[in-house]
Each structure stands twice: as structure tokens, then as C-alpha cells.
Design a protein around this motif. Structure first.
Motif, PDB file in Angstrom:
ATOM      1  N   SER A 179       0.834  -1.210   0.000  1.00 18.45           N
ATOM      2  CA  SER A 179       0.000   0.000   0.000  1.00 18.45           C
ATOM      3  C   SER A 179       0.862   1.252   0.000  1.00 18.45           C
ATOM      4  CB  SER A 179      -0.922  -0.001   1.225  1.00 18.45           C
ATOM      5  OG  SER A 179      -1.810  -1.105   1.182  1.00 18.45           O
ATOM      6  N   GLY A 180       1.952   1.217   0.773  1.00 18.15           N
ATOM      7  CA  GLY A 180       2.831   2.376   0.827  1.00 18.15           C
ATOM      8  C   GLY A 180       3.571   2.631  -0.474  1.00 18.15           C
ATOM      9  N   GLY A 201      -1.734   2.479  -2.217  1.00 20.58           N
ATOM     10  CA  GLY A 201      -2.389   3.454  -1.350  1.00 20.58           C
ATOM     11  C   GLY A 201      -3.162   2.754  -0.242  1.00 20.58           C
ATOM     12  N   SER A 204      -0.363   6.316  -1.750  1.00 15.80           N
ATOM     13  CA  SER A 204       0.958   5.703  -1.575  1.00 15.80           C
ATOM     14  C   SER A 204       2.039   6.776  -1.683  1.00 15.80           C
ATOM     15  CB  SER A 204       1.172   4.649  -2.648  1.00 15.80           C
ATOM     16  OG  SER A 204       1.156   5.239  -3.942  1.00 15.80           O
TER      17      SER A 204
END
Length: 667
Positions: A95-96, A100, A115
Motif C-alpha cells: 500500500s505504501g 495506497g 501511496s
């Protein structure tokens, strides 16, 4: 290679010539003998004698998944718990990097935070590279990731990077803890050694079959397989690094009153850190290599792009994705190498503010926050604009088409020559070896080199392969591996000798070998298939390229490690350059040459399983078929057969190296 063969035969020529002669006669005339005696068992291991291990293993795996329980929870609950432990941090990292952060699922999902922007990720990695070494490395690492963005490979690369970021810490921490246990307990080390041997010699595809069965299709299965594959080198490096800490440092720790825990974590591990970082580098590269392969069971990312391109015969797309893998591999490899050799910074002056003490960290955080806020209003800052991406797919497709049109006859002539005069004769020889005599011959060869224990072990492993009904496939594997190792040694040993004696050649050849070692194994298949199509010849070319590095490195190392006094003695005696090479340098470098041969064999066997994708008919294909059918028993048995071949070769060549050292009076 000729020198190695002569060295091995020296002092025992009648034995080896007799063993080869009998094997050749039986290989050539076993079929007429079978026809004359109407005894099929001479050629093929009797079906009634075969061990149905694959069915037993499959039944056990099915019982584990469906019926096994441990009182309060079942085995399926355990695998689900492990999956959740791995999946949670993986989803956070993914996600990072690319997806996102959001809440809810499907159409109900609501994005909470975006993200990291592509600019922020490149900045973080470039800053790490500068911290580890200098501006040159920062430019290289940053340039590699800019390349991924410009050529439209960013999203797939981030999926692959997320897998590496999770797999590497698990492999490093697990390997370090097991290495510490092996260091503290000789019994634990002896028990781990055969397990590590199997983990490092069982083909990578064989890992995927039971893991797919236990954890299902998806990135978690890929991560579990990656950790299992990448951990063994860290275990071995950790043990060696801790054993290599000078006794003076350990004595100083005892004199200061350190407890056992303090001694380990505040004295031994910090002292062994430079060597431990070499293990970390190995874990990173093996993780990247395995994540690519694990795309077959749901890892996604760049490996999936390459695999899809190979299946569609999309030349341009395959090469473009392959170059993206190379860029990612080079960046991670150079970054980890820089951290392994990095010296400790001087402590900052007391009284300085946090910003002045950590200017790079503060700058990176500000860039992350600034690009994150700006990305809300300018999408091009958050995600590299698709309209600005470039593609070389058409160029590579046109280039390959032009090469095939203009050099088709040349490539076919080369291919036909090698098939006619090397591959097919060797294949006929090994394919005709009767299983009974093959077991005896392998046992006699191992006994001659390393004693009766090694001979018995080699014979038992060969018997296990035959009893599994895989003798014919194993002979094809040995033939392909043998030819590839021969060619890799013929090319690599002279290059290594040249590099060991010439500093300019060493820099050029070293850069070439570094590049070969950085490339994941999948990448070798792309140009080979495009130029030579599928088959044994394509597999041989890919294996030679992949296995070339250790032959070069160990030859160069062996030449450089010769004592200068020995060279001077030869010169004083009036030796010419050729005499110095053949009568002094090569005999003294023989142990290193044999160790290089050992590593070349190991890499060739590991690559052979991957070349099953280009049409080989060996044990690698058995493992690949088991993977496609999710046949756990077949995959494990075929994988163990490859491991038995690798372990036998390793023990035989290692015994030769030890004997060579003893003859030369070396440690």
C-alpha cells in the motif's frame, strides 16, 4: 578443463579408464543385450520394484490440509495464521509503495491516504545509497528507478520490491538466529547441515508445489517460498562469521563481564557485521530471483510480466520487462554491497539540533510530505504520467526480427554443430547407461575419490533415483548439466587465469561477471529463446551464461593467492612463462579450480530446472509438470532427485579439492 581432467586422472588412470570403458560399452550395447536376453530390466528399473513415494507424499499432504489437527486448532488453522502474519506487513508495504491505503473492499473501498509518490521513493533510495557510499552510487540507484518509471515498469517493479522488502528481513533474521544456534551448538550445526544442503539443492520449482498446496495461490505462498529459498546462505554465512571473530575480541568481552546475551549481541554480532552483510546481500539477490520465479503462483510484478511475455512470444515486452528486472537487481545489489563495506560515521558534535545532526533524514521526510501534498493537486507528482512513458518494445521486436532474418543460417549452423558433435553424442551415452551399472559406477567413482562412506552414500542416492522411476530423466539432467559445466569451465577458467594475472583484464572481466551474477535466472531465457527457440541447445546456452561466474572467479582467486615466493623460485630456476603457468601456478591453484567447478555444477543444476520452460525433458520438466498439476508428491520426489545429484557432485568435487590441498601441503 583439460588440466583439471589430467589432474583428476593423475595417479589413478587405469581405474578411471577402465570405469569409463565399461560404462561406454554397456551404454552402447545395452539395448542389443536387452533384445537378445529379452530382459527389459537392464534398460528400465522394474515397475514392480519402484517405490510409490509420490503417492504416499501426496496422501500425507492431503491429510495435513484436510484432517490433521493439534487439539485446539487444525493444521489448516496454523497455515492460515502464518499467512495472516506474512500478509499483513506485505499489504502495508505494498500500500505504501503502489496501492495506497484504503478501507473497505471492492466498490465500497474508500482511499484513506495515497501511496508514496514515485519522486519520494526515488529520493529515499538515492539518499540511502549516498548514506551507504557516495554520490556515484546515489546516481546509479536513482537512475535505475527513474528508468523503471520512464519505461512504464514502475507499478510491476513496486509489487516486486514490496515482496523483497518483506522477504529479506524474514530471511535475514531467521538465518541469523539459526546461524547463532549452529555457532553455539555443534550438534545443532551437524543436524542443520543436511537440511541446508537439501534446501540449497532442491530446485526452486519444487518449493512451490507443496507451498502452493498448503498456502494456496497468491503472494503469501510466493513469500514463504522466497524465505525458504533465500535463508540457507544467511545461516551458513552467520555461522562462519561468528566463528571468524578473533578470540582476542571475545576475551575482551569476558574480561568486561559480559553475560552470554551481551557477549552475543554486543560483541560477537557487531564484530562479525561486515561478513554478515555479505549474507544479507545474498539474501537480497536470492529473494529477488525467487520472487521472479514465484510469479507462477501469484506473486505478480515483473516476474509475471516476463512469464506472460514468454508464453505469448512477445519479444519486445519480454526484453523490456527483463531489462526492468536487471535495473532493479543492479540497484539492490550495489546498495546492499555498499552497506556491507560501509564504515561507521563519526559521531556528530554534541549540542547540535536534530536537523543539523540528521540533515538527510529530515530532507527525505520533507520531500515525502511535500510530494504527498502536491500530488493531491498535481497527479504527475504522485504517479509518473503514463503519457510521458517510453517503450522500447517495438525496437526490440524489430531488432530480433532483423537478427533472425539476417543471421538465421548462422545461428542454425552453430546450433546444428553443437547438437551433432557434442549434445547428441553425450545424450546417447548417458541415456544408454543401464541403471544397475550406473549405480555401481557412481559408487565406485565416489569411493575412489572420497572413501567407502562417500561411495555408499552416492550409490544409495543413485538407487533412490532409480527406485523412484526417474533414472532416464536423471540421465538427461546429468547430460545437460555435464555439457554446460564443461563449456562454462572451458570458457571461464582461461578468463579467470587471465584476470588473475592482468589487472586491466581483471577490471573488465570482473565487471562482466558482476553483471552476469546480478541478473536473475529468468532473464537469461529471454534472448536465448528469441534467437535459438526452445530445446536442449537453448537450455545449454542459458545454463552456461548463468553458471560461468564461479569458474572465472575461483580461477582468478586461485592464481592471485599463490605465494610470490613460489613464483620467484620458478623464475630463478629458469622457467618460461608457459612453464610457470603449467608447472607452478595451475597445480597450486587446483584446489580453487575444483571449488569453482563445484559451484559451477550447483548453479548449472539450479538453472536447469528453470530451463524446463524452454522445452527440456529432464527432471526439471518433472518438477514443472508437478507444479502445473499441483501434484505435491511428484514435485517433491523429482526435486529430491535433483538434490541427490547435486549433493553427490558436491561431495565428490569437495573430496577432490581436499585431496589436492593435502598433496600440495596447503591449509
Amino acid at each position: 578443463m583439460k588440466f583439471l581432467a589430467r589432474h583428476i586422472l593423475k595417479g589413478s588412470r587405469p581405474f578411471w579408464l577402465c570405469l569409463f570403458g565399461v560404462t561406454w560399452v554397456l551404454s552402447t550395447y545395452s539395448f542389443p543385450l536387452y533384445k537378445a536376453l529379452d530382459a527389459r530390466w537392464i534398460i528400465k528399473f522394474p515397475k514392480a520394484w519402484e517405490l510409490q513415494l509420490d503417492g504416499w507424499i501426496s496422501a500425507v499432504m492431503k491429510w495435513l490440509v484436510e484432517d490433521a489437527s493439534f487439539g485446539l486448532f487444525s493444521f489448516r488453522d496454523l497455515t492460515r495464521f502464518i499467512s495472516s502474519l506474512i500478509e499483513a506487513p506485505y499489504q502495508v508495504v505494498r500500500s505504501g509503495l503502489i496501492d495506497g491505503f484504503s478501507t473497505g473492499q471492492g466498490q465500497q473501498a474508500v482511499e484513506i491516504a495515497p501511496s508514496l509518490s514515485w519522486i519520494a521513493i526515488i529520493t529515499i533510495l538515492a539518499a540511502l545509497a549516498f548514506y551507504a557510499k557516495d554520490w556515484v552510487l546515489a546516481a546509479l540507484v536513482g537512475g535505475c528507478f527513474v528508468y523503471l518509471a520512464i519505461f512504464g515498469q514502475w507499478e510491476s517493479a513496486m509489487v516486486t520490491l514490496a515482496s523483497v522488502i518483506i522477504a529479506v528481513p524474514l530471511g535475514v533474521v531467521g538465518g541469523l538466529l539459526l546461524g547463532i544456534l549452529a555457532y553455539l551448538s555443534p550438534l545443532a550445526e551437524r543436524m542443520m547441515r543436511p537440511v541446508l544442503d537439501l534446501m540449497q539443492t532442491v530446485p526452486v520449482f519444487a518449493y512451490l508445489v507443496p507451498i502452493l498446496f498448503l498456502f494456496g495461490f497468491g503472494p503469501v505462498s510466493a513469500l514463504v517460498a522466497t524465505v525458504i529459498y533465500a535463508m540457507p546462505p544467511m545461516v551458513r554465512v552467520s555461522t562462519v562469521a561468528l566463528q571468524g571473530v578473533p578470540t582476542e575480541i571475545e576475551e575482551a568481552g569476558r574480561m568486561m563481564g559480559c553475560s552470554r546475551r551481551q557477549m552475543m549481541w554486543k560483541v560477537l554480532v557487531p564484530s562479525a557485521m561486515p561478513t554478515l552483510m555479505v549474507g544479507v546481500n545474498q539474501v537480497i539477490m536470492l529473494s529477488l530471483n525467487m520472487v521472479i520465479i514465484a510469479s507462477m503462483i501469484g506473486a505478480g510484478g515483473l516476474g509475471y510480466d516476463v512469464l506472460t511475455a514468454l508464453r505469448r512470444l512477445d519479444i519486445g515486452g519480454g526484453i523490456e520487462a527483463g531489462l526492468a528486472i536487471v535495473a532493479l537487481a543492479i540497484a539492490l545489489d550495489r546498495l546492499s554491497q555498499a552497506f556491507s563495506t560501509r564504515t561507521q560515521d563519526a559521531l556528530p558534535e554534541p549540542g547540535l539540533s536534530y536537523v543539523k545532526r540528521h540533515p538527510w533524514l529530515v530532507s527525505v521526510v520533507l520531500i515525502m510530505l511535500g510530494t504527498g501534498l502536491a500530488g493531491l493537486y498535481l497527479p504527475a507528482i504522485q504517479s509518473y504520467p503514463e503519457s510521458a512513458t517510453l517503450t522500447t518494445s517495438a525496437f526490440w521486436s524489430d531488432a530480433m526480427e532483423w537478427i533472425n532474418i539476417n543471421f538465421f543460417d548462422t545461428f542454425e549452423a552453430i546450433k546444428t554443430f553443437f547438437l551433432t558433435y557434442l549434445l547428441l553424442p553425450v545424450k546417447r551415452f548417458f541415456s544408454g547407461v543401464p541403471w544397475a551399472w550406473g549405480i555401481i559406477a557412481i559408487g565406485l567413482a565416489a569411493w575412489r575419490v572420497g572413501g567407502w562412506k562417500l561411495g555408499a552414500m552416492a550409490a544409495l542416492m543413485a538407487l533412490a533415483i532409480a527406485a523412484s522411476g526417474l533414472w532416464a530423466k536423471a540421465m538427461i539432467t546429468i547430460y545437460l548439466c555435464g555439457v554446460s559445466v564443461f563449456l562454462a569451465s572451458v570458457i571461464g577458467i582461461p578468463l579467470g587465469i587471465w584476470a588473475g594475472q592482468n589487472s586491466r583484464a581483471n577490471s573488465v572481466i570482473g565487471a562482466f561477471i558482476d553483471t552476469l551474477q546480478t541478473l536473475p535466472s529468468f532473464v537469461y531465457l529471454i534472448p536465448v529463446v528469441m534467437l535459438f527457440r526452445v530445446g536442449d541447445f537453448s537450455a545449454m546456452i542459458a545454463v552456461v551464461l548463468y553458471a560461468l561466474a564461479p569458474a572465472v572467479r575461483y580461477a582468478a582467486h586461485g592464481i592471485r593467492e599463490i605465494e610470490p615466493e613460489m613464483i620467484e623460485a620458478g623464475k630463478v630456476s629458469g622457467c618460461t612463462k608457459n612453464q610457470l603457468l603449467w608447472r607452478i601456478k595451475l597445480p597450486l591453484a587446483t584446489p580453487s579450480l575444483l571449488l569453482g567447478l563445484n559451484q559451477t555444477i550447483m548453479l548449472a543444476l539450479s538453472m536447469l530446472v528453470i530451463t524446463a520452460l524452454v522445452g527440456t525433458r529432464d527432471l526439471g520438466q518433472e518438477v514443472y509438470i508437478a507444479l502445473t498439476k499441483a501434484n505435491t508428491g511428484q514435485g517433491i520426489i523429482a526435486g529430491l532427485a535433483v538434490a541427490f545429484i547435486a549433493i553427490t557432485a558436491d561431495r565428490i568435487v569437495s573430496a577432490m579439492a581436499r585431496a589436492s590441498r593435502e598433496r600440495l601441503g596447503l591449509k
